[in-house]
Design an enzyme around this catalytic site. Structure first.
Site, mmCIF file in Angstrom:
data_model
loop_
_atom_site.group_PDB
_atom_site.id
_atom_site.type_symbol
_atom_site.label_atom_id
_atom_site.label_comp_id
_atom_site.label_asym_id
_atom_site.label_seq_id
_atom_site.Cartn_x
_atom_site.Cartn_y
_atom_site.Cartn_z
ATOM 1 N N HIS A 98 0.659 -1.125 0.614
ATOM 2 C CA HIS A 98 0.558 -0.205 -0.223
ATOM 3 C C HIS A 98 0.422 1.437 -0.284
ATOM 4 O O HIS A 98 1.690 1.425 0.440
ATOM 5 C CB HIS A 98 -0.570 -0.007 1.132
ATOM 6 C CG HIS A 98 -2.410 -0.945 1.230
ATOM 7 N ND1 HIS A 98 -2.565 -1.077 0.810
ATOM 8 C CD2 HIS A 98 -1.524 -2.667 2.262
ATOM 9 C CE1 HIS A 98 -4.088 -2.421 0.990
ATOM 10 N NE2 HIS A 98 -3.195 -2.758 1.845
ATOM 11 N N HIS A 108 -0.760 -6.735 -5.177
ATOM 12 C CA HIS A 108 -0.924 -8.182 -4.615
ATOM 13 C C HIS A 108 -0.419 -8.963 -4.958
ATOM 14 O O HIS A 108 -0.078 -9.283 -6.917
ATOM 15 C CB HIS A 108 -1.991 -7.733 -4.545
ATOM 16 C CG HIS A 108 -2.133 -10.036 -3.400
ATOM 17 N ND1 HIS A 108 -2.644 -11.047 -4.507
ATOM 18 C CD2 HIS A 108 -2.109 -10.668 -2.206
ATOM 19 C CE1 HIS A 108 -3.153 -11.377 -4.147
ATOM 20 N NE2 HIS A 108 -2.637 -11.407 -2.991
ATOM 21 N N ASN A 110 1.105 -13.555 -4.578
ATOM 22 C CA ASN A 110 1.332 -14.753 -4.273
ATOM 23 C C ASN A 110 1.870 -15.911 -4.833
ATOM 24 O O ASN A 110 1.009 -16.335 -5.780
ATOM 25 C CB ASN A 110 0.774 -14.490 -3.250
ATOM 26 C CG ASN A 110 -0.900 -15.508 -3.414
ATOM 27 O OD1 ASN A 110 -0.849 -16.922 -3.444
ATOM 28 N ND2 ASN A 110 -1.795 -15.014 -3.961
ATOM 29 N N VAL A 111 2.798 -16.562 -4.327
ATOM 30 C CA VAL A 111 1.854 -18.315 -5.058
ATOM 31 C C VAL A 111 2.187 -19.191 -3.383
ATOM 32 O O VAL A 111 3.911 -19.067 -2.583
ATOM 33 C CB VAL A 111 4.111 -18.317 -6.215
ATOM 34 C CG1 VAL A 111 3.753 -17.145 -7.142
ATOM 35 C CG2 VAL A 111 5.032 -17.489 -5.362
ATOM 36 N N HIS A 147 -0.395 -6.108 -17.371
ATOM 37 C CA HIS A 147 -0.925 -7.026 -18.292
ATOM 38 C C HIS A 147 0.069 -7.651 -18.910
ATOM 39 O O HIS A 147 0.058 -8.822 -19.692
ATOM 40 C CB HIS A 147 -2.236 -6.966 -18.539
ATOM 41 C CG HIS A 147 -3.473 -7.327 -17.788
ATOM 42 N ND1 HIS A 147 -3.795 -8.241 -17.317
ATOM 43 C CD2 HIS A 147 -3.946 -6.011 -17.162
ATOM 44 C CE1 HIS A 147 -5.311 -7.746 -16.671
ATOM 45 N NE2 HIS A 147 -5.247 -6.707 -16.047
ATOM 46 N N HIS A 177 -20.971 -8.528 -3.303
ATOM 47 C CA HIS A 177 -22.361 -7.603 -2.461
ATOM 48 C C HIS A 177 -21.726 -6.112 -2.490
ATOM 49 O O HIS A 177 -22.842 -4.962 -2.980
ATOM 50 C CB HIS A 177 -21.922 -7.576 -1.073
ATOM 51 C CG HIS A 177 -20.057 -6.599 0.097
ATOM 52 N ND1 HIS A 177 -19.460 -8.383 -0.063
ATOM 53 C CD2 HIS A 177 -19.772 -5.776 0.404
ATOM 54 C CE1 HIS A 177 -18.529 -7.102 0.165
ATOM 55 N NE2 HIS A 177 -18.818 -6.397 0.356
#
Length: 303
Positions: A98, A108, A110-111, A147, A177
């Protein structure tokens, strides 16, 4: 390397955490990562690294964990009930950054690797992970760059991999939501075990290694842009959406909490300051509204 090599995965993840922390601290220039080594009483350990109040990064965490137990938690067996009752090992690197500047996106990545074992049966293993970008004020060229790097990390493994993982990411990082995406996506994959261990491990490494070349050029380009209280206020409200997703939907958060993981490390992804205002709205035609109209809707960034 056709056989499952847990030690090789762990060695790679340690190096990945080291490399990412070194590069991000260098980019910040004013703050470094503080390391907290911890032990999980039920089995396992980890290295949590946190940077706070830097020149660039308001808060960021890069975690390595390797936990094990006698039975898989519910979040891991919900889609694969045949794994219930197996012992498991789970290891991975997970990070969230952040920035102070609202023009620098949150990132973000992760692996991770899971292996579930049962006496007398072949182990069941798989890789998962990905990376995604959450801008507050969108820049077309940043999204295209993000990308493009993601696509290049997948290209050696087939032309169909990036579109598949991009679509999976768009579907996964969706706040049901709110009926809106968390950000502009990237890659998401899970249950990767085909065609063999060596290929799956190589793809996981390629995606993990793509994080720095995807994110750092965006940070360098945006970190010096001037901003006002207006932009900061919008950033804080949008961070609330990030929190909502992580606490309600994120599989990693749910796995960590259900497996009695280390709460401080699991929740390090949450931003330091957030706002929720009742019935918060942005003005039509404002630069804030562009995020909703131009960037959050799913699109092909490479055409």
């Amino acid at each position: 390397m056709s056989e499952v090599d847990v030690d090789a995965v762990k060695h790679y993840l340690h190096d990945l955490q080291d490399n990412i922390c070194q590069a991000l601290a260098g980019q910040d220039g004013a703050a470094g990562f503080v390391e907290d080594n911890w032990i999980r009483p039920e089995g396992g350990s980890g290295r949590t690294r946190l940077i706070t109040n830097g020149a660039v990064f308001e808060k960021g965490g890069v975690n390595f964990s390797h936990v094990h137990g006698v039975s898989m938690p519910g979040s891991a067996t919900a889609a694969r009930p045949e794994l219930a009752g197996r012992s498991f090992q789970a290891m991975g690197v997970s990070l969230v950054m952040h920035a102070n500047n609202p023009f620098v996106p949150t990132s973000h990545a992760n692996v991770r690797f899971f292996i579930a074992s049962k006496e007398g049966e072949e182990p069941v293993w798989w890789f998962g992970g990905g990376l995604d970008l959450t801008p507050y004020y969108g820049f077309e060229e940043d999204c295209v760059h993000w990308h493009n790097v993601a696509r290049e990390s997948c290209r050696p493994f087939g032309d169909d991999v990036y579109p598949k993982y991009k679509k999976w990411c768009d579907e996964y990082f969706y706040i049901k939501h709110r009926q809106e995406a968390r950000g502009v996506g990237g890659l998401f994959f899970d249950d990767l075990s085909e065609p063999d261990f060596a290929t799956s491990f190589a793809l996981m490494r390629s995606i993990g290694n793509s994080y720095l070349p995807a994110y750092l050029p965006i940070v360098e380009k945006r970190q010096q842009l001037s901003f006002s209280e207006r932009e900061k206020d919008f950033q804080l409200h949008r961070r609330g959406r990030y929190v909502e997703f992580n606490l309600v939907y994120d599989r990693g958060t749910l796995f960590g909490l259900q497996s009695n993981g280390r709460t401080e490390s699991i929740l390090m992804s949450l931003p330091p300051e957030v706002k929720w205002s009742y019935d918060y709205q942005v003005a039509d035609g404002s630069k804030e509204s562009e995020l909703y109209s131009k960037f959050l809707p799913v699109r092909d960034w490479l055409k």
